[in-house]
Write a protein that holds these residues in place. Sequence first.
Motif, PDB file in Angstrom:
ATOM      1  N   ARG B 116      29.099  84.591  86.450  1.00 47.52           N
ATOM      2  CA  ARG B 116      29.941  85.727  86.094  1.00 47.52           C
ATOM      3  C   ARG B 116      30.413  86.449  87.348  1.00 47.52           C
ATOM      4  NH1 ARG B 116      26.821  88.010  80.728  1.00 47.52           N
ATOM      5  NH2 ARG B 116      26.951  86.014  79.655  1.00 47.52           N
ATOM      6  N   GLY B 119      34.107  83.265  90.433  1.00 37.53           N
ATOM      7  CA  GLY B 119      35.137  82.617  89.635  1.00 37.53           C
ATOM      8  C   GLY B 119      35.356  81.200  90.119  1.00 37.53           C
ATOM      9  N   PRO B 127      43.373  75.268  80.841  1.00 40.71           N
ATOM     10  CA  PRO B 127      43.360  76.458  79.980  1.00 40.71           C
ATOM     11  C   PRO B 127      42.693  76.124  78.652  1.00 40.71           C
ATOM     12  CG  PRO B 127      45.537  75.492  80.019  1.00 40.71           C
ATOM     13  CD  PRO B 127      44.725  74.756  81.030  1.00 40.71           C
ATOM     14  N   PHE B 128      42.098  77.149  78.028  1.00 39.76           N
ATOM     15  CA  PHE B 128      41.538  76.947  76.696  1.00 39.76           C
ATOM     16  C   PHE B 128      42.683  76.764  75.716  1.00 39.76           C
ATOM     17  CE2 PHE B 128      38.327  80.083  78.460  1.00 39.76           C
ATOM     18  CZ  PHE B 128      37.459  79.078  78.855  1.00 39.76           C
ATOM     19  N   PRO B 129      42.448  76.006  74.665  1.00 40.17           N
ATOM     20  CA  PRO B 129      43.501  75.908  73.643  1.00 40.17           C
ATOM     21  C   PRO B 129      43.605  77.180  72.821  1.00 40.17           C
ATOM     22  CG  PRO B 129      41.613  74.531  73.061  1.00 40.17           C
ATOM     23  CD  PRO B 129      41.318  75.131  74.390  1.00 40.17           C
ATOM     24  N   LYS B 130      43.901  78.257  73.525  1.00 41.46           N
ATOM     25  CA  LYS B 130      44.023  79.571  72.884  1.00 41.46           C
ATOM     26  C   LYS B 130      45.271  80.227  73.453  1.00 41.46           C
ATOM     27  CE  LYS B 130      39.057  80.562  72.813  1.00 41.46           C
ATOM     28  NZ  LYS B 130      38.839  81.177  71.505  1.00 41.46           N
ATOM     29  N   TYR B 138      38.986  85.957  78.170  1.00 39.89           N
ATOM     30  CA  TYR B 138      37.726  85.287  77.854  1.00 39.89           C
ATOM     31  C   TYR B 138      36.574  85.771  78.738  1.00 39.89           C
ATOM     32  CZ  TYR B 138      34.729  81.573  76.163  1.00 39.89           C
ATOM     33  OH  TYR B 138      33.726  80.874  75.569  1.00 39.89           O
ATOM     34  N   GLY B 139      36.836  85.741  80.071  1.00 41.35           N
ATOM     35  CA  GLY B 139      35.778  86.159  81.004  1.00 41.35           C
ATOM     36  C   GLY B 139      35.456  87.636  80.868  1.00 41.35           C
ATOM     37  N   ILE B 142      33.153  88.138  77.956  1.00 44.33           N
ATOM     38  CA  ILE B 142      31.784  87.709  78.277  1.00 44.33           C
ATOM     39  C   ILE B 142      31.100  88.765  79.136  1.00 44.33           C
ATOM     40  CG2 ILE B 142      30.421  86.051  79.581  1.00 44.33           C
ATOM     41  CD1 ILE B 142      32.485  83.985  78.843  1.00 44.33           C
ATOM     42  N   ARG B 190      42.656  83.749  84.974  1.00 44.54           N
ATOM     43  CA  ARG B 190      41.447  83.788  84.150  1.00 44.54           C
ATOM     44  C   ARG B 190      40.207  83.941  85.033  1.00 44.54           C
ATOM     45  NH1 ARG B 190      40.659  78.464  80.846  1.00 44.54           N
ATOM     46  NH2 ARG B 190      40.188  77.684  82.909  1.00 44.54           N
ATOM     47  N   ALA B 191      40.247  83.232  86.190  1.00 36.76           N
ATOM     48  CA  ALA B 191      39.079  83.293  87.070  1.00 36.76           C
ATOM     49  C   ALA B 191      38.943  84.658  87.743  1.00 36.76           C
ATOM     50  CB  ALA B 191      39.174  82.197  88.125  1.00 36.76           C
ATOM     51  N   PRO B 194      37.672  88.921  85.683  1.00 39.22           N
ATOM     52  CA  PRO B 194      36.448  89.745  85.699  1.00 39.22           C
ATOM     53  C   PRO B 194      36.072  90.246  87.088  1.00 39.22           C
ATOM     54  CG  PRO B 194      36.046  87.534  84.768  1.00 39.22           C
ATOM     55  CD  PRO B 194      37.315  87.495  85.511  1.00 39.22           C
ATOM     56  N   ARG B 195      37.003  90.251  88.031  1.00 42.16           N
ATOM     57  CA  ARG B 195      36.756  90.691  89.407  1.00 42.16           C
ATOM     58  C   ARG B 195      35.525  90.014  90.004  1.00 42.16           C
ATOM     59  NH1 ARG B 195      39.965  94.861  90.743  1.00 42.16           N
ATOM     60  NH2 ARG B 195      40.587  96.277  89.095  1.00 42.16           N
TER      61      ARG B 195
END
Lengths: 334, 287, 442
Positions: B116, B119, B127-130, B138-139, B142, B190-191, B194-195
């Motif tokens: 966490r 990254g 990519p997620f299939p979203k 996502y991150g 979490i 995405r990576a 979440p900093r």
Amino acid sequence: MASQAEPLSGLKTFQRRIEHGDLPFRYLTMFFGLLVILLVVAIGWVVWDGSAEARAEFGFGFLFQEGWNPVNNNYGAWPAIYGTLASSGIALLIAGPLGVLIGVFLSELCPFSLRMPLSFLVELLAAIPSVIYGMWGIFVFIPFFVKYIAIPITDLVGNATTFPLSLLSAPQTAPVTSGRGIMIAGIILAIMILPTIAAISRDVLVVVPNHQREALLAVGATRWEMIWKGVISYARAGIVGGMMLGLGRALGETMAALMVIGSLKKTVESSLFAPGISAAALVASELPNADSSLHASTLILIALVLFGITLLLNAAARLLVWHVSRGPGGNVRA
Amino acid sequence: MSEAEVQLEVGSVPRTISIGVRTREHEKAEAAVQKIEAVNFNFYYGKFKALNNVTMSVRERYITALIGPSGCGKSTLLRAINRMNDTITGTRGEGAILVNGENVYAADADPIMLRRRIGMVFQRPNPFPKSIRDNVAYGLKIAGWPRNEIDDRIEQSLRQAALWDEVKDRLKKSGMGLSGGQQQRLCIARAIAPRPEVILMDEPCSALDPISTIKIEETMIELRREYTIVIVTHNMQQAARVSNETAYMLMNPQTRAGELVEFGETEQIFTNPRDKRTEDYISGRFG
Amino acid sequence: MINQSPNYLRRRVFDLFMRGMTIVATLLALVPLFLIIGYVFIRGGSGLIYFPDEYARYEIGVEKLVTMLSDRQDPQYDRDLFTQARNDQSSLETNLSTTRRYQERTKAIPGELKDLRASLNDVSERIENRGATPEREAEQAQLASQIATLENEQATIKAELPQLASERTTLISDIDELARSARGVSLDDLGSVGLRHYFPFFTESAKPAPVMATSIQQISITQVGGVFHGIVGTFLIVGASLLIALPIGILAGVFLSEYPSTQLSTFIRFSTDVLSAAPSIIVGVTAYVLVVQRTKEFSGLAGSVALSVLMVPVITRTTEEMLKLVPTTVREAAFGLGSPKWWLTLTVVIPAAMSGIVTGALLAFARAAGETAPLLLTILGKNQVTWNLLEPMAALPLITYKYTENPSPIQNDLAWTSALVLTMLVLLVNIMARWVTRKRTR
């Protein structure tokens, strides 16, 4: 940021001890996996434990005895075993070669645009519930069969007693016009297992590498010679495996057999046109209203025998199909 | 010292590229913190030793490149930093990799908390299939970000990944519908959302066309202001273009284990390698 | 050169022959498919035909009687009956066609009369206001005579309808008498087709069929009932078994795909193979021993337990296959963000494989909905609708089986129609499953 984050190690919080939920998750899924094993164990235990009384009473000679009279506790499994083997044998004899030919057609000869719809139709055939096969057999196929096949053949053969002909002789216990019998059960079962055999044959033929075909065509073989010597002989283990899976389905089929086989439980008749009984059909028709615990136990013993046979057959078939789909020695794949 | 040119022969086309151009501003941060340190690190796949005795360090807000021929263990080293190798059964690490001075291979270290904070961007865009929004969120979800900050953070990270203008009208559409380069920038967004303290990039441009590659490189240079980046690359120009420090790794022909051959400022590695093997590789005589 | 090979012709002919045989085999396999589906649709469908006119039933009954008599070859006796039946049939047809015509007229005449009277008034008014001309008077006379004719017709019809009705009653009882005296013909046979309205078929449950019908009329009046209890039973039992099997199947499938390389998973995979190879009757026996014998009662729940055991291997294997198709790189992405395995499985892997899992569930549903043997041992059957899974229940395949074995042709008709419903259900679910997967691959 780094200073605010909690340290990576040394903390023994609940979160970490359960690996952020992974540990419970793993055990949860494992539990359900174990449940699947438990189901098998339960089935095995039930048929083993339930048949204990009958096993103690009869021993294995019971499998080859004739006679069925629950009131006198007189039981013999041979009619059921014979009926199961004979009807499944007929089914395999008819559906085996036909299924392979269909597999050949679908994988080698069929125009490409027809492949998908034809395969789909064959799969639909497999999806129709067995009770509907049985019902169709009773109302539609038996009248046709009696009139155009059973009567002419039995008239021709008469009361022959020598072995191969006696199979086609006129039945003694019921008139041939009653229709129901081992032969008709075999034919209905053949229709039912045909899609299974056809689909598996197609699958194992499709993965035969092209160089097998090219090699034979290059030495001047005709198309059929190419298929026979190059493709079918290459995939024969898989085809045999498919036939065994089909046979396993025929052995275990209950409803279609129950509806058309005719329920002659006491004796075995030499004629295939005569009624008989199959193991699954016998269990299905008598267990719900079994008279005594010995009666029920006997039926469960028959179920145990059936279970054992189908399991062995399936294990062998799967080994064969698995072996061939990896190719010989697991390496030759073009 | 600060600006240099070197003649590189790649294939048959000689090219002149400038390297180390951004080193000067970093001289001020010379006293930068050692963010990651590998200390006598060994790594095993089952019985096979894949990394032998690697010792190196990564400075904060530097881009550190890991280069070397295929099979030299550079990806293994990168994936050891956030313990991604754990997902393969039978792997184990010996020695220490310190992130902020904490050993991630300590017996009671928590790889999930570690990831966490770090990254990662992968070789192929994944990519997620979203939807695009859900991909970036996502991150954040979490890591337990407050709900009301998530949308702002999504926009920030998409801007940092230079993707915002292209996708701001279709955040609800699937991330799989983007082009390869856009997908990779989505993965970067995405990576970084979440900093994380560190971003690991595993050949992030190897599946992309040159134009997308340039865009990603520009993004990386932009990100360097905030993040520490470790990048594995096959492409030496890329290492030269973007990195501040470079590690050259090589498989030991006897043991087949990856070893660190040379580590230093990118400029020095490319202009004045100390090791003969580095020189061979840089000048294209090998690899 | 090849053409001169000595065996060339023989080989060529053999080649063509065998290639032809493959086509013949394929057609042979498709013939039963079309025959079965065709029969189920035609005979099952005919049970659903709605006759708006009750007389149609008489016609069908008589027609069947005539056909039966003409098909047989019992010389003198049957020929007389046949002639009588033919006469009765033609009289009945005349009677019915006249009756139908009269009924139409009875409906139409008042309207026509109204129109004619209106125009007559019109003409009369014109004569009063503008004076009489020869044409107008002629028109007036014509209209008046038309009205008189119609009124006459109306009176005749009114008088003749009861006559026709009594004639018909006589005819019908004559025919019933004929049918009774003809050997081997049962009134049930005559009345067996098309005696139901289609609506009750889906909303009513079984009613005891007339054991011995005394007239065609009686059969046609008797409501044979429907299979609503079977439809309810099938959906409840299969639904409940899906509820049991889905969690087991999906979670076991997750275990197999996410923790694949353990001894345990090999063993689980082997178990699913055993389960899918086990004959359904064995599963039925197990449910019978474990549930029915323990609770001392046949129940829908016992059926659900048996069916769920048949569903589990299908769901487990499809779930495993589908989850394995989700690329590792996507899992890695979630791992890289610090997601625990369970979370990424729930939020990334399973959603990505959803359509495949749904397909597996649909196929399992279709397979279970058509299973009969385990139900025979567990749910017993019932003639009324019940929503209580702890009681004996009915299900479509069981109804189909029981009505097939029933000697009454009316029940046989019901069997065909419930087979139609069952086949439609199973085929639709199969096609739906295919459609779901196709959407995914596109």
